[in-house]
Design an enzyme around this catalytic site. Sequence first.
Site, PDB file in Angstrom:
ATOM      1  N   GLY A 285     -13.216   6.719  -2.922  1.00 27.93           N
ATOM      2  CA  GLY A 285     -13.992   6.963  -1.713  1.00 27.93           C
ATOM      3  C   GLY A 285     -15.460   6.907  -2.064  1.00 27.93           C
TER       4      GLY A 285
ATOM      5  N   ALA B 219     -19.649  -1.306  -9.363  1.00 30.54           N
ATOM      6  CA  ALA B 219     -20.974  -1.072  -9.950  1.00 30.54           C
ATOM      7  C   ALA B 219     -21.036   0.294 -10.631  1.00 30.54           C
ATOM      8  CB  ALA B 219     -22.043  -1.158  -8.864  1.00 30.54           C
ATOM      9  N   CYS B 220     -20.028   1.160 -10.374  1.00 33.92           N
ATOM     10  CA  CYS B 220     -20.008   2.478 -11.023  1.00 33.92           C
ATOM     11  C   CYS B 220     -19.716   2.362 -12.520  1.00 33.92           C
ATOM     12  CB  CYS B 220     -18.987   3.395 -10.348  1.00 33.92           C
ATOM     13  SG  CYS B 220     -19.565   3.976  -8.749  1.00 33.92           S
TER      14      CYS B 220
ATOM     15  N   GLN C 164     -33.374   7.636  -2.693  1.00 30.34           N
ATOM     16  CA  GLN C 164     -32.507   6.904  -3.621  1.00 30.34           C
ATOM     17  C   GLN C 164     -32.235   5.506  -3.057  1.00 30.34           C
ATOM     18  OE1 GLN C 164     -31.669   9.503  -1.679  1.00 30.34           O
ATOM     19  NE2 GLN C 164     -29.471   9.786  -1.445  1.00 30.34           N
ATOM     20  N   THR C 165     -32.133   4.529  -3.960  1.00 31.63           N
ATOM     21  CA  THR C 165     -31.971   3.139  -3.501  1.00 31.63           C
ATOM     22  C   THR C 165     -30.557   2.617  -3.796  1.00 31.63           C
ATOM     23  OG1 THR C 165     -32.862   2.386  -5.613  1.00 31.63           O
ATOM     24  CG2 THR C 165     -34.392   2.473  -3.740  1.00 31.63           C
ATOM     25  N   ARG C 166     -30.151   1.685  -2.964  1.00 41.18           N
ATOM     26  CA  ARG C 166     -28.853   1.019  -3.112  1.00 41.18           C
ATOM     27  C   ARG C 166     -28.946  -0.374  -2.515  1.00 41.18           C
ATOM     28  NH1 ARG C 166     -28.278   5.053  -5.374  1.00 41.18           N
ATOM     29  NH2 ARG C 166     -26.543   6.533  -5.464  1.00 41.18           N
TER      30      ARG C 166
ATOM     31  N   ASP D 219       0.868  -1.189   0.000  1.00 40.85           N
ATOM     32  CA  ASP D 219       0.000   0.000   0.000  1.00 40.85           C
ATOM     33  C   ASP D 219       0.901   1.233   0.000  1.00 40.85           C
ATOM     34  OD1 ASP D 219      -3.261   0.239   0.836  1.00 40.85           O
ATOM     35  OD2 ASP D 219      -2.077   2.085   0.964  1.00 40.85           O
TER      36      ASP D 219
ATOM     37  N   TYR E 200     -14.320   8.055 -12.055  1.00 40.61           N
ATOM     38  CA  TYR E 200     -14.096   6.760 -11.384  1.00 40.61           C
ATOM     39  C   TYR E 200     -14.620   5.581 -12.208  1.00 40.61           C
ATOM     40  CZ  TYR E 200     -14.622   3.236  -7.636  1.00 40.61           C
ATOM     41  OH  TYR E 200     -14.567   2.097  -6.869  1.00 40.61           O
TER      42      TYR E 200
ATOM     43  N   LYS F 254     -12.646   2.350 -14.182  1.00 40.76           N
ATOM     44  CA  LYS F 254     -12.910   0.932 -13.896  1.00 40.76           C
ATOM     45  C   LYS F 254     -13.256   0.184 -15.183  1.00 40.76           C
ATOM     46  CE  LYS F 254     -12.476   0.776  -9.349  1.00 40.76           C
ATOM     47  NZ  LYS F 254     -11.270   0.165  -8.789  1.00 40.76           N
TER      48      LYS F 254
END
Length: 337
Positions: free
Chosen positions: A81, A121-122, A222-224, A36, A151, A155
């Site tokens: 983040g 998932a982004c 909003q849903t997640r 890291d 972001y 990905k």
Amino acid sequence: MRKNDLVVVCGAGGFIGGALVADLRRRGVRRIRAVDCKPQSAWFQRFDDVDNRVLDLQRREACVEALQGADACYNLAADMGGMGFIELNKARCMLSVLINTHLLEAARTLGVPRFFFASSACVYPGYRQQDPDIPGLAEADAYPADPEDGYGWEKLFSERMCRHFHEDFGIECRIARFHNVYGPFGTYDGGREKAPAAICRKVIDARRTGSGTIEIWGDGQQTRSFMYIDDCIEGIGRLMDSDVRDPINIGSDEMVTINQLVSVVEDIAGVSLRREYQLSAPKGVRGRSSDNMMIRRELGWAPSTSLRAGIEKTYAWIFEQMVGDSPAQRDRLARAS
Ligand code: NAD
């Protein structure tokens, strides 16, 4: 994986990387290298029997050093983040492309046969996430592409790079699209935290200060879906042991509104707070959950920890970090709730 293989975990000072190192040790992997860029004192989990190294993996030479002699590489390193961070730091998020690119190149030149990439998932297009009441996102939904700016593009690009490193150079790549992971030993303050940890912290703060209010980003509708860390680690292990080369969701399909998430935390804390909605705060897409058909079909398994069970453990850990074991503080909080 053989017990004597050298396994390199990149981003090991972070939330998922730290949990992965802990799990590999538990499973008897004897040779682990944890990498890291943060000073070791800032790692969430650090183990003395592991080869711990501080390296900036955006640099090519650092990736070559990290992967010397490796049999497998897990790339969980990224400058990232929650929504508050990724909406305001798009260039920094995109620079993580250097990490995955240099790691793949190092894997190719050093002959590292297996590679894991933590996608997100982004990558899914905004046009499929405009309604809070949407069906789960299936892997094929990623195209035509319109991912989260910054972001999500990084990905998606890195996913494709993994695919072509397999096709052209034979590296066995496994790609997980994680959906909102939460749990102990993760960020809960400082600006990079995600919704579950942020809400636990805010509820604990409201109890501490006696404010009686909680600030919520957006209108709370909003849903997640949120995946507990143990499921995430189990999914990584199963995926690495599989022959699934295409990107695959590793996420929960228990979809909730942010208001429902707040209610779960309030219930655990034994409080009921007045909700103040911050409509101009970063809030991301309107609706998102994981479609788990592919993971059930390919891995014969899917994340199953309930939100309530996972949040109980997460809340307890964040409470411990914020309040410690001072009897006076605990007593004051008990009286406040
Ligand atoms: P994290 O921020 O806790 O961990 C990432 C780690 O990478 C940090 O410790 C950071 O210091 C390290 N890092 C950043 N730049 C580096 C560099 N140049 N060299 C070396 N290390 C570097 O994040 P996390 O939640 O553990 O996420 C791990 C991976 O999973 C990331 O790729 C992230 O994008 C992905 N992911 C996470 C979630 C989630 O909900 N946590 C969801 C989707 C995808």
